[in-house]
Motif scaffolding. Structure first.
Motif, mmCIF file in Angstrom:
data_model
loop_
_atom_site.group_PDB
_atom_site.id
_atom_site.type_symbol
_atom_site.label_atom_id
_atom_site.label_comp_id
_atom_site.label_asym_id
_atom_site.label_seq_id
_atom_site.Cartn_x
_atom_site.Cartn_y
_atom_site.Cartn_z
ATOM 1 N N ASN A 113 -60.742 -79.259 68.690
ATOM 2 C CA ASN A 113 -60.067 -78.541 69.777
ATOM 3 C C ASN A 113 -60.987 -77.553 70.475
ATOM 4 O OD1 ASN A 113 -57.222 -79.462 68.935
ATOM 5 N ND2 ASN A 113 -58.080 -78.568 67.088
ATOM 6 N N SER A 114 -62.229 -77.428 69.994
ATOM 7 C CA SER A 114 -63.136 -76.418 70.549
ATOM 8 C C SER A 114 -64.565 -76.715 70.131
ATOM 9 C CB SER A 114 -62.744 -75.033 70.033
ATOM 10 O OG SER A 114 -62.952 -74.973 68.630
ATOM 11 N N GLY A 115 -65.487 -76.002 70.775
ATOM 12 C CA GLY A 115 -66.901 -76.174 70.457
ATOM 13 C C GLY A 115 -67.235 -75.707 69.052
ATOM 14 N N THR A 116 -66.661 -74.589 68.664
ATOM 15 C CA THR A 116 -67.032 -74.044 67.353
ATOM 16 C C THR A 116 -66.537 -74.952 66.227
ATOM 17 O OG1 THR A 116 -67.404 -71.889 66.323
ATOM 18 C CG2 THR A 116 -65.096 -72.487 66.767
ATOM 19 N N GLU A 117 -65.408 -75.609 66.425
ATOM 20 C CA GLU A 117 -64.956 -76.574 65.411
ATOM 21 C C GLU A 117 -65.903 -77.766 65.363
ATOM 22 O OE1 GLU A 117 -60.567 -77.553 65.489
ATOM 23 O OE2 GLU A 117 -60.742 -76.140 67.132
ATOM 24 N N SER A 170 -79.769 -69.085 70.832
ATOM 25 C CA SER A 170 -78.775 -70.159 70.899
ATOM 26 C C SER A 170 -77.369 -69.610 70.742
ATOM 27 C CB SER A 170 -79.051 -71.199 69.810
ATOM 28 O OG SER A 170 -78.827 -70.637 68.534
ATOM 29 N N PHE A 171 -76.398 -70.427 71.110
ATOM 30 C CA PHE A 171 -74.987 -70.092 70.920
ATOM 31 C C PHE A 171 -74.270 -71.345 70.460
ATOM 32 C CE2 PHE A 171 -70.562 -69.687 72.274
ATOM 33 C CZ PHE A 171 -70.230 -68.475 71.684
ATOM 34 N N HIS A 172 -73.538 -71.223 69.360
ATOM 35 C CA HIS A 172 -72.850 -72.402 68.833
ATOM 36 C C HIS A 172 -71.385 -72.120 68.496
ATOM 37 C CE1 HIS A 172 -76.688 -74.435 68.797
ATOM 38 N NE2 HIS A 172 -77.220 -73.487 68.055
ATOM 39 N N GLY A 173 -70.870 -70.983 68.955
ATOM 40 C CA GLY A 173 -69.467 -70.673 68.714
ATOM 41 C C GLY A 173 -69.295 -69.482 67.796
ATOM 42 N N ARG A 174 -68.040 -69.177 67.477
ATOM 43 C CA ARG A 174 -67.702 -67.925 66.780
ATOM 44 C C ARG A 174 -67.173 -68.110 65.369
ATOM 45 N NH1 ARG A 174 -69.360 -63.385 69.769
ATOM 46 N NH2 ARG A 174 -69.094 -63.825 71.968
ATOM 47 N N GLY A 213 -77.072 -72.256 77.147
ATOM 48 C CA GLY A 213 -76.143 -71.711 78.135
ATOM 49 C C GLY A 213 -76.046 -70.206 78.033
ATOM 50 N N GLU A 214 -75.377 -69.728 76.977
ATOM 51 C CA GLU A 214 -75.212 -68.278 76.793
ATOM 52 C C GLU A 214 -76.579 -67.593 76.715
ATOM 53 O OE1 GLU A 214 -71.996 -67.081 76.826
ATOM 54 O OE2 GLU A 214 -71.574 -69.201 77.158
ATOM 55 N N GLY A 215 -77.576 -68.314 76.213
ATOM 56 C CA GLY A 215 -78.922 -67.757 76.060
ATOM 57 C C GLY A 215 -79.628 -67.513 77.385
ATOM 58 N N GLU A 250 -74.165 -80.089 72.895
ATOM 59 C CA GLU A 250 -73.975 -80.327 74.340
ATOM 60 C C GLU A 250 -72.603 -79.817 74.784
ATOM 61 O OE1 GLU A 250 -75.619 -82.955 76.753
ATOM 62 O OE2 GLU A 250 -77.193 -83.744 75.436
ATOM 63 N N VAL A 251 -72.132 -78.784 74.103
ATOM 64 C CA VAL A 251 -70.820 -78.230 74.457
ATOM 65 C C VAL A 251 -70.816 -77.732 75.908
ATOM 66 C CG1 VAL A 251 -69.207 -76.339 73.981
ATOM 67 C CG2 VAL A 251 -70.138 -77.671 72.095
ATOM 68 N N GLN A 252 -71.893 -77.070 76.316
ATOM 69 C CA GLN A 252 -71.948 -76.540 77.682
ATOM 70 C C GLN A 252 -72.709 -77.454 78.640
ATOM 71 O OE1 GLN A 252 -73.045 -72.237 79.799
ATOM 72 N NE2 GLN A 252 -72.295 -72.283 77.743
ATOM 73 N N CYS A 253 -73.800 -78.078 78.174
ATOM 74 C CA CYS A 253 -74.659 -78.847 79.081
ATOM 75 C C CYS A 253 -74.233 -80.312 79.205
ATOM 76 C CB CYS A 253 -76.124 -78.734 78.655
ATOM 77 S SG CYS A 253 -76.485 -79.422 77.032
ATOM 78 N N ALA A 269 -67.567 -80.224 73.780
ATOM 79 C CA ALA A 269 -66.273 -79.529 74.004
ATOM 80 C C ALA A 269 -66.236 -79.173 75.494
ATOM 81 C CB ALA A 269 -66.091 -78.307 73.110
ATOM 82 N N LYS A 270 -65.815 -77.971 75.823
ATOM 83 C CA LYS A 270 -65.737 -77.486 77.201
ATOM 84 C C LYS A 270 -65.334 -78.571 78.213
ATOM 85 C CE LYS A 270 -68.072 -73.115 76.829
ATOM 86 N NZ LYS A 270 -69.109 -72.772 75.864
ATOM 87 N N GLY A 271 -66.279 -79.141 78.956
ATOM 88 C CA GLY A 271 -65.942 -80.042 80.061
ATOM 89 C C GLY A 271 -65.137 -81.272 79.682
HETATM 90 C C1 PLP Z 1 -68.997 -72.416 74.393
HETATM 91 C C2 PLP Z 1 -69.986 -72.987 73.448
HETATM 92 C C3 PLP Z 1 -69.670 -73.203 72.101
HETATM 93 C C4 PLP Z 1 -68.361 -72.768 71.497
HETATM 94 O O1 PLP Z 1 -67.273 -73.400 72.073
HETATM 95 P P1 PLP Z 1 -65.796 -72.808 71.858
HETATM 96 O O2 PLP Z 1 -64.905 -73.847 72.458
HETATM 97 O O3 PLP Z 1 -65.748 -71.489 72.552
HETATM 98 O O4 PLP Z 1 -65.599 -72.667 70.382
HETATM 99 C C5 PLP Z 1 -70.621 -73.801 71.302
HETATM 100 N N1 PLP Z 1 -71.816 -74.166 71.793
HETATM 101 C C6 PLP Z 1 -72.161 -73.973 73.081
HETATM 102 C C7 PLP Z 1 -73.492 -74.418 73.570
HETATM 103 C C8 PLP Z 1 -71.267 -73.363 73.957
HETATM 104 O O5 PLP Z 1 -71.613 -73.136 75.230
#
Ligand code: PLP
Length: 394
Positions: free
Chosen positions: A94-98, A128-132, A185-187, A215-218, A242-244
């Motif tokens: 349901n999300s990127g972090t999952e 990097s950013f991979h979720g919370r 992305g967040e970086g 590739e959650v964002q890209c 995730a995301k898109g």
């Molecule tokens: C947003 C994001 C995540 C986390 O996705 P969520 O749906 O907020 O949990 C993970 N990785 C990247 C690269 C993101 O941009």
């Protein structure tokens, strides 16, 4: 007194009540040009008729049954993703972090089942950013996200971005996988050069290490290919999405090769909502649009023209902007002025952008944005930059 909504966000003072394509309408009636798209989520814009139709048709038929039973929409979307990518199999989240949680579990289980229970290490990168979630913050490793949340999930190593020697030295007999965003992305919209992605693939092949791409964002057409790694001509073993993919409906996925997924047998993982009929009905419609080569060709055409107009913007306002970077419609303006003041200035011109690390302003419009809207976005950025000069010289 604490607000009824847990105050973990510093929200801008806007209340959007309606969306139309690239536009968001504020409660007071003002129309904002949306170059944020819910942080690269509303890939087909707001209230796309095909997505509204897919969601409402499914809502009238069936919302939820759980993964105790077959879900035809889930199977159709998995087939579409497998047909269009390197992957042999898909798990829906349901999300990127999952997706991050499963990617890490999948890599560790792979080595456990191969008789190497000590191959648990995950190499990730600074910025990097991979979720919370627990794996997400451990993977990113930045103090901003991990402070106060110890003990963190063990087994993660963080390397500087682009240090090939450090990377080679870090991969050992206890490394399970390398985890990287093809474009951070967040970086701060930092694309990994194609040569580096190829090098990572080669290093993984040489050492047996699994390559996990985030590739959650890209992903999902953002860079002008269905997935960003396609530009480098390589394929991962495991990919987080995730995301898109949900176009605004909460949906994520982990894609994998049959080999990489071999440890994930019945009972090893699950999700109550993952792959539910509503999300997958929408996701299937999103895939039908974005995986179309003609759609991606349009993204590339628009992105090239927009990038050129942003280069002009930077040249005209060298005291505000430093340079443009990114890929496709995942663009960053590296600023000289504080990025937060550029974002606020754009908001005053009814243009929505989103800041990132490294003093970058992100432009992540719906992929369906028109030429006229891109020209309007550039004009509003000019106006915002010009207003910043006035303030500086005042
Ligand atoms: C947003 C994001 C995540 C986390 O996705 P969520 O749906 O907020 O949990 C993970 N990785 C990247 C690269 C993101 O941009």
């Amino acid at each position: 007194m604490i607000p009824s909504v847990l105050p973990t966000y510093n929200r801008a003072p806007f209340t959007f009540v309606k969306g139309e394509g690239t536009w968001l309408i504020e409660a007071d009636g003002r129309r904002f040009l949306d170059m944020t798209a819910g942080i690269a989520v509303n890939a087909l814009g707001h209230a796309h008729p095909a997505l509204v139709a897919a969601l409402t048709a499914q809502a009238q038929a069936l919302w939820h049954t759980s993964n105790l039973y077959r879900i035809p929409q889930q199977e159709a979307l998995a087939d579409a993703l497998v047909d269009a990518t390197f992957a042999d199999t898909v798990f829906f989240t349901n999300s990127g972090t999952e997706s991050c949680e499963l990617a890490v579990k999948m890599a560790r289980k792979y080595w456990f089942d191969k008789g190497h229970p000590d191959r648990t290490g995950i190499i990730a990168f600074e910025g990097s950013f991979h979720g919370r979630s627990a794996a997400g913050i451990a993977a990113a490793g930045s103090e901003k996200m991990t402070k106060g949340f110890a003990p963190l999930l063990p087994g993660f190593t963080h390397l500087p971005w682009g240090d090939h020697d450090a990377l080679r030295a870090a991969v050992t007999g206890s490394t399970a996988a390398i985890l990287v965003e093809p474009v951070q992305g967040e970086g701060g919209i930092r694309p990994l050069p194609d040569a580096c992605l190829k090098g990572l693939r080669a290093l993984c092949d040489e050492t047996g290490t699994l390559l996990i791409l985030d590739e959650v964002q890209c992903g999902m057409g953002r860079t002008g290919r269905l997935f960003a790694h396609e530009w480098a001509g390589i394929a991962p073993d495991i990919m987080m999405v995730a995301k898109g993919i949900g176009g605004g409906f909460p949906l994520g996925a982990v894609l994998a090769t049959e080999d990489a997924a071999s440890g994930m047998t019945a009972g090893t993982h699950g999700s109550t909502y993952g792959g539910n009929p509503l999300g997958c009905a929408v996701g299937l419609e999103v895939m039908r649009h974005i995986a179309d080569p003609a759609f991606l060709a349009e993204v590339n055409r628009k992105a090239a023209a927009f990038r050129q107009s942003l280069e002009g913007l930077v040249a005209e306002h060298p005291d505000v902007f430093d340079h443009v970077r990114g890929s496709g419609l995942m663009l960053g303006l590296k600023c000289k002025a504080p990025a937060a003041s550029v974002v606020a200035g754009a908001q005053a011109c009814q243009l929505l952008t989103v800041p990132a690390a490294d003093n970058v302003v992100r432009l992540l419009p719906p992929l369906t944005i028109t030429d006229d809207e891109l020209a309007e976005a550039a004009a509003r950025l000019h106006a915002a930059a010009a207003a910043l000069h006035v303030h500086e010289t005042a």
